[in-house]
Enzyme design. Structure first.
Site, mmCIF file in Angstrom:
data_model
loop_
_atom_site.group_PDB
_atom_site.id
_atom_site.type_symbol
_atom_site.label_atom_id
_atom_site.label_comp_id
_atom_site.label_asym_id
_atom_site.label_seq_id
_atom_site.Cartn_x
_atom_site.Cartn_y
_atom_site.Cartn_z
ATOM 1 N N ARG A 40 29.810 58.484 54.018
ATOM 2 C CA ARG A 40 30.034 59.416 55.133
ATOM 3 C C ARG A 40 30.600 60.746 54.660
ATOM 4 O O ARG A 40 30.255 61.800 55.191
ATOM 5 C CB ARG A 40 30.969 58.789 56.153
ATOM 6 C CG ARG A 40 30.293 57.649 56.896
ATOM 7 C CD ARG A 40 31.111 57.245 58.065
ATOM 8 N NE ARG A 40 30.525 56.134 58.777
ATOM 9 C CZ ARG A 40 31.115 55.518 59.790
ATOM 10 N NH1 ARG A 40 32.299 55.913 60.201
ATOM 11 N NH2 ARG A 40 30.527 54.518 60.398
ATOM 12 N N ASP B 197 39.996 60.485 72.848
ATOM 13 C CA ASP B 197 39.633 59.949 71.538
ATOM 14 C C ASP B 197 40.023 60.978 70.479
ATOM 15 O O ASP B 197 40.173 62.162 70.786
ATOM 16 C CB ASP B 197 38.129 59.650 71.459
ATOM 17 C CG ASP B 197 37.807 58.602 70.405
ATOM 18 O OD1 ASP B 197 37.622 57.419 70.756
ATOM 19 O OD2 ASP B 197 37.781 58.966 69.203
#
Ligand code: SAM
Length: 282
Positions: free
Chosen positions: A40, A151
């Protein structure tokens, strides 16, 4: 074929980055997550034109790289979610929870619900749909009801705010509810579902790192913090659970994921049933 630059993630790079991530957002990456981090973050290094993980880490710890910290959280957070995941919570709210909330001592009908760690929005939308069904779709205009979805990842919040989901992601929602609460449309080859405004208008999405002080002026009737703490170390879990307790009204509900537990955590909640807790009244 395009050839991508291959980056080497040394032991030192991995340790540096994982302790920075733990310090910043409480997420503990086990050794098994090393490949995931490599994959990632390599993408991110490429985008930035950075030569090595060491250079990336130096960039992150410089005081002026707050925006890159957000990108780091976007890259490493695990965001698995679905509509009506762990349905027992929604069933409990329909059968008991909402009637307690609406009959509570503060029955001014100022209702505040919070999905903490809401990922791409399925959880707060499921909550809103459950609530609208409980209210028999009565227009809640006369009531002051708000659902907050927060979030740490701006990437998932963008998706949550759009409220658009592919067909497979709404597949488990019964057809009548899908028709009632979503508009179906075609894009390219696929069909998509957009959450209707009657649901969307109840919800506000914003970025919030649960490890940081909360900015709220008001208290909540219900907090869902499901499948979020699972990635945190114990000390972080304990401090978060107590912080969330302080954000609830007396009698307010707290729900966690079914693979999580408050066992061994020093906290004042009253136990209702597995994964469902309540703040004591009085
Ligand atoms: C696995 S998802 C769970 C989503 C949803 N609550 C559910 O149960 O389906 C966990 C979410 O927590 C968020 N998260 C992790 N650490 C966080 C933090 N420190 N502050 C806020 N959100 C965080 C992640 O970005 C991710 O979207």
């Amino acid at each position: 074929m395009i050839k991508f630059k291959q980056y080497v993630l040394t032991d030192e790079d991995f340790e540096n980055l994982r302790s920075l991530i733990y310090k910043t957002c409480g997420i503990h990456l086990s050794d098994a997550k090393r490949d995931l981090m490599h994959a990632r973050l390599s993408r991110r290094l490429r985008q930035l034109g950075i030569e090595s993980f060491r250079e990336y880490y130096q960039f992150l710890i410089r005081g002026d790289s707050k925006a890159e910290m957000v990108q780091l959280m976007n890259a490493i957070s695990t965001n698995l979610t679905s509509f009506f995941r762990e349905p027992v919570h929604f069933e409990y709210l329909t059968k008991e929870g909402f009637s307690e909330i609406f009959a509570g001592p503060q029955s001014s009908l100022r209702i505040r619900l919070w999905s903490a760690g809401c990922s791409t929005g399925e959880e707060p939308y499921s909550l809103a749909i459950t609530l609208l069904k409980y209210l028999h779709l009565r227009n809640p205009a006369g009531m002051d009801i708000r659902i907050l979805g927060t979030d740490i990842s701006t990437r998932v919040l963008k998706e949550a705010t759009s409220g658009v989901y592919s067909e497979d992601r709404v597949a488990k929602i019964p057809e009548p509810d899908r028709r009632q609460f979503f508009d179906k449309f075609k894009r390219g080859e696929g069909h998509y579902y957009r959450v209707k405004n009657s649901v969307k208008n109840l919800i506000t999405f914003r970025r919030l790192n649960l490890m940081e002080p909360f900015p709220f002026k008001e208290v909540f009737d219900l907090i869902l913090c499901r499948n979020v703490m699972i990635y945190f170390g114990r000390a972080r879990q304990e401090s978060l659970v107590n912080k969330l307790y302080d954000c609830l009204k007396p009698g307010g509900f707290f729900m966690i994921g079914h693979s999580e537990s408050l066992t061994g955590i020093n906290q004042p909640f009253e136990y209702i049933m597995p994964t469902i807790y309540r703040k004591k009244i009085g």
